[in-house]
Design an enzyme around this catalytic site. Structure first.
Site, PDB file in Angstrom:
ATOM      1  N   GLU A  63       9.345 -12.430  59.619  1.00  0.00           N
ATOM      2  CA  GLU A  63      10.427 -12.552  58.488  1.00  0.00           C
ATOM      3  C   GLU A  63      11.432 -13.386  58.516  1.00  0.00           C
ATOM      4  O   GLU A  63      12.570 -14.254  59.484  1.00  0.00           O
ATOM      5  CB  GLU A  63      10.997 -11.284  57.431  1.00  0.00           C
ATOM      6  CG  GLU A  63      11.352 -11.479  56.470  1.00  0.00           C
ATOM      7  CD  GLU A  63      11.873  -9.730  56.106  1.00  0.00           C
ATOM      8  OE1 GLU A  63      11.909  -9.851  54.945  1.00  0.00           O
ATOM      9  OE2 GLU A  63      12.410  -9.439  57.401  1.00  0.00           O
ATOM     10  N   LYS A  84       4.712  -9.638  50.354  1.00  0.00           N
ATOM     11  CA  LYS A  84       6.049  -9.126  50.367  1.00  0.00           C
ATOM     12  C   LYS A  84       5.776  -7.665  49.193  1.00  0.00           C
ATOM     13  O   LYS A  84       6.393  -7.808  48.269  1.00  0.00           O
ATOM     14  CB  LYS A  84       7.281  -8.553  51.645  1.00  0.00           C
ATOM     15  CG  LYS A  84       7.813  -7.679  51.907  1.00  0.00           C
ATOM     16  CD  LYS A  84       9.411  -8.225  52.140  1.00  0.00           C
ATOM     17  CE  LYS A  84       9.664  -6.856  52.701  1.00  0.00           C
ATOM     18  NZ  LYS A  84      11.620  -7.120  52.974  1.00  0.00           N
ATOM     19  N   CYS A 117       8.288  -6.529  57.454  1.00  0.00           N
ATOM     20  CA  CYS A 117       9.789  -6.013  57.687  1.00  0.00           C
ATOM     21  C   CYS A 117       9.453  -4.141  57.034  1.00  0.00           C
ATOM     22  O   CYS A 117       8.959  -3.390  57.069  1.00  0.00           O
ATOM     23  CB  CYS A 117      10.764  -6.490  57.182  1.00  0.00           C
ATOM     24  SG  CYS A 117      12.560  -5.564  58.010  1.00  0.00           S
TER      25      CYS A 117
END
Length: 263
Positions: A40, A106, A142
């Site tokens: 990321e 995300k 993440c």
């Protein structure tokens, strides 16, 4: 399938970071990797003003990643930032290479541990999977690792693995949580999880999640098959696609779900 985990440390300059992606991808390709996964925020590290740096998926940074993938014959997955509404950005994973072109924004934003990602980042709304040589892989970023539903969605879509790109926040207990969560998600969905984080930048930790390293590859039975320390490092490793079917037959956690109870 041979994959590479590129645990690098990026800075605020997208051009310098693109050169890192190029160098590391060439090293991975020389070692026979078919897929190269970067963290990321590969485009620019957290703690940097993101909106001025954001570029569309047809912009120069993404095109640079595409050229790297084309030149090396690999599929490259790397985190970048794309423009979104209300002056925010999307925290985007670009996956590109021969026969592959996909992006994932995300879904779960890191509004935790004193950081509010949602102030500058707009959430995504759909899971994404890619097919590489007939092998289906999901994409995650993440904080997504705390939400098993996404990984099960990958499995339901036919994925045998998830590529998880992260820039994990430092702090007490955070390394233990990282390793535990990655292993749990592999077990939840009986998939391989290739979890690559930003290396530890070596600066005092602040609220921005700038990375702790400790990338790892976890098998569908939840066991760690390969791992790294805190420093920048390239890990090239093999993923046994056939093992997924054997584990699913034994544990049956997907087949034994009863989603109707929880609706």
């Amino acid at each position: 399938m041979r994959i590479a985990i590129g645990q690098l440390t990026t800075g605020p300059d997208p051009d310098k970071n693109l050169r890192l992606v190029d160098e590391w991808t060439r090293r991975a390709a020389d070692a026979g990797a078919r897929v190269v996964v970067f963290p990321e925020a590969s485009m620019a590290c957290f703690g940097t003003p993101l909106a001025p740096l954001a570029q569309p998926l047809d912009g120069p940074w993404a095109d640079g990643v595409r050229e790297i993938a084309r030149a090396t014959g690999t599929v490259v997955v790397a985190g970048m930032f794309t423009p979104a509404d209300e002056g925010r950005v999307a925290n985007t994973l670009l996956a590109t290479g021969p026969g592959v072109e996909e992006s994932y924004d995300k879904i779960h934003l890191y509004d935790a541990f004193g950081f509010r990602e949602s102030e500058t980042v707009a959430p995504g709304s759909r899971p994404a999977v890619i097919d590489v040589d007939g092998v289906r892989l999901g994409l995650a970023t993440c904080y997504d690792v705390r939400f098993p539903e996404l990984f099960r969605a990958h499995a339901d879509a036919g994925a045998v693995g998830t590529l998880l790109a992260a820039s994990w926040g430092a702090g007490p207990g955070k390394l233990d949580q990282w390793e535990l969560l990655v292993r749990a998600r592999a077990l939840d969905a009986t998939v391989w999880v290739a979890a690559v984080g930003q290396a530890d930048p070596g600066t005092p930790p602040g609220p921005a999640p700038t990375g702790i390293g400790h990338s790892l590859l976890v098998g569908p039975d939840g066991t760690v098959r390969a791992s790294l320390g805190a420093d920048p490092e390239l890990l090239v490793t093999d993923l046994d696609v056939e093992e997924v079917g054997a584990v699913r037959e034994k544990t049956s956690v997907l087949a034994n779900r009863r989603p109707e109870v929880w609706r």
